[in-house]
Scaffold this motif. Structure first.
Motif, PDB file in Angstrom:
ATOM      1  N   VAL A 136       1.182  -1.230  -0.039  1.00  0.00           N
ATOM      2  CA  VAL A 136       0.082  -0.304   0.150  1.00  0.00           C
ATOM      3  C   VAL A 136       0.577   0.698   0.059  1.00  0.00           C
ATOM      4  O   VAL A 136       1.405   1.467   0.567  1.00  0.00           O
ATOM      5  CB  VAL A 136      -0.987   0.149   1.822  1.00  0.00           C
ATOM      6  CG1 VAL A 136      -1.586   1.434   1.016  1.00  0.00           C
ATOM      7  CG2 VAL A 136      -1.916  -1.178   1.277  1.00  0.00           C
ATOM      8  N   LEU A 137       1.190   2.061  -1.036  1.00  0.00           N
ATOM      9  CA  LEU A 137       1.850   3.054  -0.969  1.00  0.00           C
ATOM     10  C   LEU A 137       0.884   4.183  -1.709  1.00  0.00           C
ATOM     11  O   LEU A 137       0.400   4.002  -2.083  1.00  0.00           O
ATOM     12  CB  LEU A 137       2.431   2.702  -2.654  1.00  0.00           C
ATOM     13  CG  LEU A 137       3.772   3.538  -2.397  1.00  0.00           C
ATOM     14  CD1 LEU A 137       4.354   4.131  -0.986  1.00  0.00           C
ATOM     15  CD2 LEU A 137       4.176   3.234  -3.420  1.00  0.00           C
ATOM     16  N   PRO A 138       0.664   5.077   0.158  1.00  0.00           N
ATOM     17  CA  PRO A 138      -0.356   5.866  -0.389  1.00  0.00           C
ATOM     18  C   PRO A 138      -0.563   7.177  -1.969  1.00  0.00           C
ATOM     19  O   PRO A 138       1.118   7.352  -2.268  1.00  0.00           O
ATOM     20  CB  PRO A 138      -0.229   7.048   0.804  1.00  0.00           C
ATOM     21  CG  PRO A 138       0.284   6.183   1.955  1.00  0.00           C
ATOM     22  CD  PRO A 138       1.629   5.233   0.784  1.00  0.00           C
ATOM     23  N   ASN A 139      -1.642   7.341  -2.311  1.00  0.00           N
ATOM     24  CA  ASN A 139      -2.151   7.931  -3.411  1.00  0.00           C
ATOM     25  C   ASN A 139      -0.759   7.180  -4.874  1.00  0.00           C
ATOM     26  O   ASN A 139      -0.642   7.950  -5.841  1.00  0.00           O
ATOM     27  CB  ASN A 139      -1.442   9.513  -3.640  1.00  0.00           C
ATOM     28  CG  ASN A 139      -1.936  10.228  -2.074  1.00  0.00           C
ATOM     29  OD1 ASN A 139      -3.089   9.490  -1.399  1.00  0.00           O
ATOM     30  ND2 ASN A 139      -0.992  10.880  -1.065  1.00  0.00           N
ATOM     31  N   ALA A 140      -0.642   6.176  -4.663  1.00  0.00           N
ATOM     32  CA  ALA A 140       0.416   5.246  -6.112  1.00  0.00           C
ATOM     33  C   ALA A 140      -0.090   4.753  -6.368  1.00  0.00           C
ATOM     34  O   ALA A 140      -0.194   3.590  -7.810  1.00  0.00           O
ATOM     35  CB  ALA A 140       1.553   6.125  -5.394  1.00  0.00           C
ATOM     36  N   ARG A 141       0.101   3.101  -5.361  1.00  0.00           N
ATOM     37  CA  ARG A 141       0.229   1.933  -5.681  1.00  0.00           C
ATOM     38  C   ARG A 141      -0.647   1.458  -4.066  1.00  0.00           C
ATOM     39  O   ARG A 141      -0.451   1.571  -3.678  1.00  0.00           O
ATOM     40  CB  ARG A 141       0.980   1.919  -5.663  1.00  0.00           C
ATOM     41  CG  ARG A 141       1.269   0.250  -6.993  1.00  0.00           C
ATOM     42  CD  ARG A 141       2.167  -0.827  -6.973  1.00  0.00           C
ATOM     43  NE  ARG A 141       3.765  -0.113  -6.422  1.00  0.00           N
ATOM     44  CZ  ARG A 141       3.815   0.698  -7.119  1.00  0.00           C
ATOM     45  NH1 ARG A 141       3.476   1.108  -8.628  1.00  0.00           N
ATOM     46  NH2 ARG A 141       5.673   1.171  -6.341  1.00  0.00           N
ATOM     47  N   VAL A 142      -1.141  -0.412  -5.381  1.00  0.00           N
ATOM     48  CA  VAL A 142      -2.188  -1.141  -4.122  1.00  0.00           C
ATOM     49  C   VAL A 142      -2.143  -2.547  -4.836  1.00  0.00           C
ATOM     50  O   VAL A 142      -2.484  -2.648  -6.139  1.00  0.00           O
ATOM     51  CB  VAL A 142      -3.471  -0.466  -3.396  1.00  0.00           C
ATOM     52  CG1 VAL A 142      -4.017  -1.578  -2.990  1.00  0.00           C
ATOM     53  CG2 VAL A 142      -3.725   0.500  -2.900  1.00  0.00           C
ATOM     54  N   VAL A 143      -1.396  -2.941  -4.419  1.00  0.00           N
ATOM     55  CA  VAL A 143      -0.489  -4.508  -4.689  1.00  0.00           C
ATOM     56  C   VAL A 143      -1.570  -6.071  -3.501  1.00  0.00           C
ATOM     57  O   VAL A 143      -1.623  -5.629  -2.307  1.00  0.00           O
ATOM     58  CB  VAL A 143       0.506  -4.804  -4.522  1.00  0.00           C
ATOM     59  CG1 VAL A 143       0.436  -6.313  -5.298  1.00  0.00           C
ATOM     60  CG2 VAL A 143       1.023  -3.256  -5.538  1.00  0.00           C
ATOM     61  N   ILE A 144      -2.536  -6.016  -4.308  1.00  0.00           N
ATOM     62  CA  ILE A 144      -3.476  -7.715  -3.492  1.00  0.00           C
ATOM     63  C   ILE A 144      -3.692  -8.734  -3.782  1.00  0.00           C
ATOM     64  O   ILE A 144      -3.408  -8.562  -5.225  1.00  0.00           O
ATOM     65  CB  ILE A 144      -4.735  -6.596  -3.396  1.00  0.00           C
ATOM     66  CG1 ILE A 144      -5.256  -5.392  -3.229  1.00  0.00           C
ATOM     67  CG2 ILE A 144      -5.273  -8.032  -3.017  1.00  0.00           C
ATOM     68  CD1 ILE A 144      -6.753  -5.048  -3.502  1.00  0.00           C
TER      69      ILE A 144
END
Length: 143
Positions: A72-80
């Motif tokens: 979880v990289l705020p305002n840039a990326r979400v990896v699930i």
């Protein structure tokens, strides 16, 4: 072929789009294809956090899901990482573009045979997810 890639431009800043992921009550409103709703048992939205929920389909069936927020990289990326079958990794990248945010939604299945079997479901479902995300962001902007 085990990768499905979708993109959309949402007329809001990356922070506004990211906020629709970060707040579990908002994520529950838009996650999934049209006609589905969600009940979250756990949504620990942080790198390494667990996510357990049930999607309730328009057919009355329940679909349990267990995932992990790998990054979880705020305002840039979400990896699930989807931990129960079918196994896949979903990467959602947010990039400022003009007055909005380009959302890149990339879903990679572990097994190409499974990917092809679910393709008729996954391709429209991913588009629905992006449309519902855009509507959630617009709804919040109007509040």
């Amino acid at each position: 072929m085990n990768t499905f890639a979708h993109t959309c431009l949402i007329p809001a800043a990356p922070a506004a789009v990211f906020a629709a992921f970060a707040a579990p009550q908002r994520l529950a409103r838009w996650w999934g294809p049209d006609g589905f709703r969600n009940t979250f048992a756990l949504c620990d939205f942080r790198s390494g956090g667990a996510w357990r929920f049930t999607m309730h389909g328009p057919d009355g069936r329940d679909y349990p899901n267990e995932s992990q927020f790998v990054e979880v990289l705020p305002n840039a990326r979400v990896v699930i990482r989807h931990l129960n079958a079918p196994h896949f990794v979903l990467t959602v990248e947010l990039r400022a573009e003009g007055q909005g945010t380009r959302v890149q939604w990339t879903q990679v299945f572990d097994d190409p045979v499974v990917a092809q079997a679910v393709r008729p479901i996954v391709e429209p479902a991913n588009e629905h997810n992006l449309q519902r995300l855009a509507a959630e962001v617009a709804r919040h902007a109007a509040d």
